[in-house]
Motif scaffolding. Sequence first.
Motif, short mmCIF file in Angstrom:
data_model
loop_
_atom_site.label_atom_id
_atom_site.label_comp_id
_atom_site.label_asym_id
_atom_site.label_seq_id
_atom_site.Cartn_x
_atom_site.Cartn_y
_atom_site.Cartn_z
N CYS A 163 0.88 -0.59 -0.22
CA CYS A 163 -0.14 0.24 -0.32
C CYS A 163 0.79 0.60 0.04
N TYR A 164 0.21 2.65 -0.20
CA TYR A 164 1.22 3.56 -0.64
C TYR A 164 0.33 4.52 0.68
N LEU A 165 1.37 4.73 1.72
CA LEU A 165 1.17 5.42 3.48
C LEU A 165 2.00 6.75 2.91
N TYR A 166 1.26 7.84 3.51
CA TYR A 166 2.21 9.14 3.16
C TYR A 166 2.23 9.18 5.48
N ASP A 167 2.85 10.88 4.88
CA ASP A 167 2.75 10.75 6.78
C ASP A 167 1.37 11.07 6.99
N GLU A 168 0.46 11.72 6.38
CA GLU A 168 -0.81 12.51 6.78
C GLU A 168 -1.72 11.39 7.00
N SER A 169 -1.52 9.85 5.93
CA SER A 169 -2.64 9.37 5.85
C SER A 169 -2.14 8.27 7.35
N VAL A 170 -0.91 8.05 7.59
CA VAL A 170 -0.40 7.60 8.45
C VAL A 170 -0.85 7.72 10.01
N ASP A 171 -0.69 8.96 10.00
CA ASP A 171 -1.27 9.77 11.07
C ASP A 171 -2.75 9.78 11.52
N ASN A 172 -3.67 9.66 10.14
CA ASN A 172 -5.38 9.38 10.37
C ASN A 172 -5.79 7.99 10.75
N ILE A 173 -4.98 7.17 9.94
CA ILE A 173 -5.20 5.89 10.69
C ILE A 173 -5.44 5.38 11.51
N LEU A 174 -4.23 6.27 13.04
CA LEU A 174 -3.92 5.94 13.99
C LEU A 174 -4.85 6.78 15.18
N SER A 175 -4.87 8.26 14.59
CA SER A 175 -5.88 8.92 15.50
C SER A 175 -7.38 8.15 15.57
N GLY A 176 -7.91 7.69 14.17
CA GLY A 176 -8.94 7.75 13.39
C GLY A 176 -9.01 5.34 14.14
N SER A 177 -8.25 4.93 14.21
CA SER A 177 -8.64 3.94 15.14
C SER A 177 -7.68 3.84 17.03
N PRO A 178 -8.56 4.35 17.60
CA PRO A 178 -7.70 4.49 18.69
C PRO A 178 -7.78 3.12 19.92
N ILE A 179 -8.09 1.74 19.70
CA ILE A 179 -7.78 0.75 20.17
C ILE A 179 -6.79 -0.02 19.14
N LEU A 180 -6.04 0.76 18.17
CA LEU A 180 -5.74 -0.25 17.17
C LEU A 180 -4.33 -1.04 18.26
N GLU A 181 -3.98 -2.16 18.03
CA GLU A 181 -3.44 -3.18 18.88
C GLU A 181 -1.95 -4.10 18.15
N ALA A 182 -2.42 -4.27 17.42
CA ALA A 182 -1.10 -5.13 16.24
C ALA A 182 -1.98 -4.28 14.61
N LEU A 183 0.03 -4.01 14.25
CA LEU A 183 -0.29 -3.20 12.97
C LEU A 183 0.94 -4.05 12.41
N GLU A 184 0.19 -4.58 11.04
CA GLU A 184 1.05 -5.39 9.88
C GLU A 184 0.98 -4.86 8.62
N LEU A 185 2.69 -4.27 8.08
CA LEU A 185 3.14 -3.72 7.02
C LEU A 185 3.68 -4.49 6.48
N ARG A 186 4.06 -4.79 5.71
CA ARG A 186 3.88 -6.26 4.14
C ARG A 186 4.47 -5.07 3.10
N TYR A 187 5.53 -4.79 2.40
CA TYR A 187 6.42 -4.09 1.18
C TYR A 187 5.31 -3.18 0.70
N CYS A 188 4.99 -2.09 1.86
CA CYS A 188 4.43 -0.45 1.71
C CYS A 188 5.21 0.38 1.30
N ARG A 189 4.73 1.23 0.61
CA ARG A 189 5.27 2.38 0.12
C ARG A 189 5.35 3.24 1.84
#
Length: 464
Positions: A163-189
Amino acid sequence: MDPLVDGVDIISSMPHEILHHILSFVPTQFAIRTSALSRVWRHIWCHTPFLDFDYSYIHEHRRQLTARDINQTLRSYRAPKITSFHLRMPRNFREHDSWIEFVVSHNVEKLSLVFDGLPNHVFEKIFYLGSSLTQLWIRKFYMIPGCAVVSWKSLRNLTLGECYLYDESVDNILSGSPILEALELRYCRLPRRLDLSKSHSLRRLEIHLRKEPTEIVAPHLHHLSLESFNDRPCTLVDVSSLAEARIHIVVDNYRTLNVDFLQTMVLKMLAKLQNVKRLTFTGTVLQILSLVELRGVPFPTLKVQTLTVETRFTRSVIPGLARLLQNSPELEKLIAHATRLFGIPDRVLKSYMDSEGLNLDRCGRSKYEVFPTSDEYYRMIRCKDAAWKLIASFMEMVMRNVKSLETLVVGLECIKPEGSDARWFEELLQMLQLLSNNNNVNLRLVQTMETCWVLDAFSLSRHS
């Protein structure tokens, strides 16, 4: 077992919840065919909370799944809630946004989306409003910065592939997922600096890096699994809460291999992992540490209590492993898996040592020459006597270099000599017993296979 008891079909008489669970193990296009079994089964599939659409399934020369099939299925679907939805589609499927809207409106909990052959997909805004999602797996996804507000309030596990993720994208995902426990990133940009510090709930990160520099800031992580390539730097900036970490370096281009760079990168990682209690290193990391050791560069002292190594028992990894053991004074348990993972070829290592003027004799060659080269290793593990000696040599090396080890577990999944039999197994046990007596340890066999004569693991416990 006969499905008919006194003329009654016991499977069809089961509660619908059980029948739904049974159908969850097959793709939906196959589950629909059960409607032809009987009147009882006619509408079972359309109430199951599990939907699986995968165009790649081919069964008995039947045609592949089409977009029309999915549309017809969803029109007939009657369950008010979807527990799990998997969708894998090719380039020519264009209706996916309406399908995603359908599952989001049905409060889907587990969502898996794979876009084969497509350029990275941009989702409609409703996708980001899946507040019922608990698990999300996406392959080929492009999040345009500022395109949508993320509201994944129930999301605990997120996996993103290519996937393509940029600084603002990562921030949006984290702020919109307040109970996120596990994150896996496989060959992402990814952004050059992957800052996860704003997520106080995130505890596990598994990351397979692309060939690009990455800095990781994750002060709240407890578990890290990192795979990086040999020619791009990966820097652990802040992982101060880590309790467990696994580090693997993939070497895929020997012509441009910068051995000095790798040594510097690994030493910096070790410095950031000094307080981690459970560590796992693969063979490539141990090879790099061997070069550091042979050059006389000091290692940091580690507070690791459980160390796992996944490696071949070859000459190129032993110096680094020996020093790692010496610099782990609080080590209680060592787990060594004899794998077939391929690392840096011996010829590349020899070329580097020659260029640095490193003399193996001055580096203590006699301590390591009992271990095979990479080419010799595969011949040795197929020979019963040679494999016997290799195991003994490895264990003796470990006992020479540890200070407070309580348990040693050696997994021999890849060391199964040709013609291994009960006698070889008994001889191996006798050797281990002799070694345990000489080193004041107790021997306990750990049985992991049904065939009792195959030794897959053994452990040694030192007297307190």
